[in-house]
Motif scaffolding. Sequence first.
Motif, PDB file in Angstrom:
ATOM      1  N   LYS A 204      27.757   4.523  24.925  1.00  0.00           N
ATOM      2  CA  LYS A 204      27.196   4.351  23.582  1.00  0.00           C
ATOM      3  C   LYS A 204      27.522   2.987  22.988  1.00  0.00           C
ATOM      4  CE  LYS A 204      25.284   8.398  23.218  1.00  0.00           C
ATOM      5  NZ  LYS A 204      23.801   8.513  23.172  1.00  0.00           N
ATOM      6  N   ILE A 205      28.310   2.171  23.676  1.00  0.00           N
ATOM      7  CA  ILE A 205      28.646   0.858  23.148  1.00  0.00           C
ATOM      8  C   ILE A 205      27.744  -0.197  23.790  1.00  0.00           C
ATOM      9  CG2 ILE A 205      31.022   1.500  22.632  1.00  0.00           C
ATOM     10  CD1 ILE A 205      31.893   0.163  25.198  1.00  0.00           C
ATOM     11  N   LEU A 206      27.675  -1.382  23.202  1.00  0.00           N
ATOM     12  CA  LEU A 206      26.792  -2.441  23.673  1.00  0.00           C
ATOM     13  C   LEU A 206      27.180  -2.922  25.074  1.00  0.00           C
ATOM     14  CD1 LEU A 206      26.506  -4.559  20.396  1.00  0.00           C
ATOM     15  CD2 LEU A 206      24.718  -3.121  21.411  1.00  0.00           C
ATOM     16  N   GLU A 207      26.167  -3.423  25.819  1.00  0.00           N
ATOM     17  CA  GLU A 207      26.409  -3.859  27.185  1.00  0.00           C
ATOM     18  C   GLU A 207      27.402  -5.010  27.257  1.00  0.00           C
ATOM     19  OE1 GLU A 207      22.889  -4.673  29.353  1.00  0.00           O
ATOM     20  OE2 GLU A 207      22.005  -2.692  29.026  1.00  0.00           O
ATOM     21  N   ASP A 208      27.399  -5.900  26.266  1.00  0.00           N
ATOM     22  CA  ASP A 208      28.305  -7.047  26.309  1.00  0.00           C
ATOM     23  C   ASP A 208      29.621  -6.777  25.579  1.00  0.00           C
ATOM     24  OD1 ASP A 208      27.243  -6.989  23.783  1.00  0.00           O
ATOM     25  OD2 ASP A 208      26.727  -9.116  23.695  1.00  0.00           O
ATOM     26  N   ASP A 209      29.828  -5.527  25.148  1.00  0.00           N
ATOM     27  CA  ASP A 209      31.123  -5.176  24.577  1.00  0.00           C
ATOM     28  C   ASP A 209      32.149  -5.183  25.710  1.00  0.00           C
ATOM     29  OD1 ASP A 209      33.069  -4.385  22.849  1.00  0.00           O
ATOM     30  OD2 ASP A 209      32.073  -2.554  22.177  1.00  0.00           O
ATOM     31  N   PRO A 211      34.932  -3.607  26.865  1.00  0.00           N
ATOM     32  CA  PRO A 211      35.263  -2.499  27.779  1.00  0.00           C
ATOM     33  C   PRO A 211      34.121  -2.157  28.725  1.00  0.00           C
ATOM     34  CG  PRO A 211      35.911  -1.981  25.532  1.00  0.00           C
ATOM     35  CD  PRO A 211      35.065  -3.212  25.460  1.00  0.00           C
ATOM     36  N   ARG A 212      32.882  -2.176  28.206  1.00  0.00           N
ATOM     37  CA  ARG A 212      31.751  -1.807  29.056  1.00  0.00           C
ATOM     38  C   ARG A 212      31.427  -2.903  30.059  1.00  0.00           C
ATOM     39  NH1 ARG A 212      25.705   0.148  27.077  1.00  0.00           N
ATOM     40  NH2 ARG A 212      24.761   0.184  29.168  1.00  0.00           N
ATOM     41  N   SER A 213      31.547  -4.159  29.668  1.00  0.00           N
ATOM     42  CA  SER A 213      31.195  -5.243  30.582  1.00  0.00           C
ATOM     43  C   SER A 213      32.173  -5.322  31.752  1.00  0.00           C
ATOM     44  CB  SER A 213      31.162  -6.579  29.834  1.00  0.00           C
ATOM     45  OG  SER A 213      32.446  -6.927  29.341  1.00  0.00           O
ATOM     46  N   ARG A 214      33.402  -4.855  31.560  1.00  0.00           N
ATOM     47  CA  ARG A 214      34.388  -4.857  32.649  1.00  0.00           C
ATOM     48  C   ARG A 214      34.332  -3.574  33.464  1.00  0.00           C
ATOM     49  NH1 ARG A 214      39.831  -5.250  30.770  1.00  0.00           N
ATOM     50  NH2 ARG A 214      40.428  -6.076  32.802  1.00  0.00           N
ATOM     51  N   ALA A 215      33.618  -2.583  33.009  1.00  0.00           N
ATOM     52  CA  ALA A 215      33.427  -1.327  33.744  1.00  0.00           C
ATOM     53  C   ALA A 215      31.929  -1.091  33.883  1.00  0.00           C
ATOM     54  CB  ALA A 215      34.108  -0.170  33.028  1.00  0.00           C
TER      55      ALA A 215
END
Length: 309
Positions: A204-209, A211-215
């Motif tokens: 649910k968070i942005l792609e370039d956030d 945590p998400r960009s590293r996972a």
Amino acid sequence: CPKHAVFIDGLIAADTGEPQVKENVICMFERANGDPTWLHDVDGRQDRSLVARMIARLGNYDYIVDWVFSADGQIQVRLGATGIVATMNTLEKDATTPGADAYGRFVDEYVKAINHSHYFSFRFDLDVDGPVNDFHLGKVERTNLDDDSPRKSIWEFYDQVLQSEADGRLNGHDYWRVGSSEANNSFGYPTSYQIMAGMNAGPKILEDDWPRSRAGFVDNKLWITQYKPDERFAAGDFPTQSQPGEGLPSWSTDEDISEQDIVVWYTMGMHHVVRAEDWPVMPVLWHEVTLRPFDFFDRNAAMTLERTD
């Protein structure tokens, strides 16, 4: 683990990266839960499964991982989350203050449990009837019938063999199957195993956030890649020191996955909105994915089970 379980040692990576043997960390046991494995009229057989269980304590959470092998050829991978949810103290006593529970929910006076998500990646190197496999994407679609038909519509099943890793980034809940490129069952169908997804949740968070960009493996529920022995961990070899894009996002290119040795990566995700009942210790919440034989056998593999009554 139940009292009749047999315990075996496991091999883990120590803090230095060296292999380390841990004693008695995997238990194996048989389980009959009273469910039928098949049933018709007055005849049937009781399900009996072999379970291999490992439990990992990671900070405040404990994760139970069960591999459940059933007599009909199914392999169910179950993950149970339990332990103690992360909390914070608040100035508000309870949820009666507007907005007090925007980022978490109260589990005690002045104590709020934080909203959070869990993601896991399961790497399935299936090698169905050998290492040369295809990935089949099956879809059920409606077909409208002619006006002179007594029925208005039916549904039909369409099967597509994916060609490249770029095609193998999937998020739907279609028929996902890994099938042999060389072996068929007695009726001419490729022997295959189906990946049946359970309840799942996407990010649910942005792609370039950060945590998400590293996972980046969380971007898709399923990835299909060519087998490469050094591609083992979905977030890369060193996730705690990684840069964005490592792991599956960098491995998934346009390489061929038709008639190849392929690996299927399943992402299991869950959003946890904490309940009052999750405090002070959370009851086990189970999620699962099932590997199910699909034309792998010529008949029900559990027909030969003996009666237990």
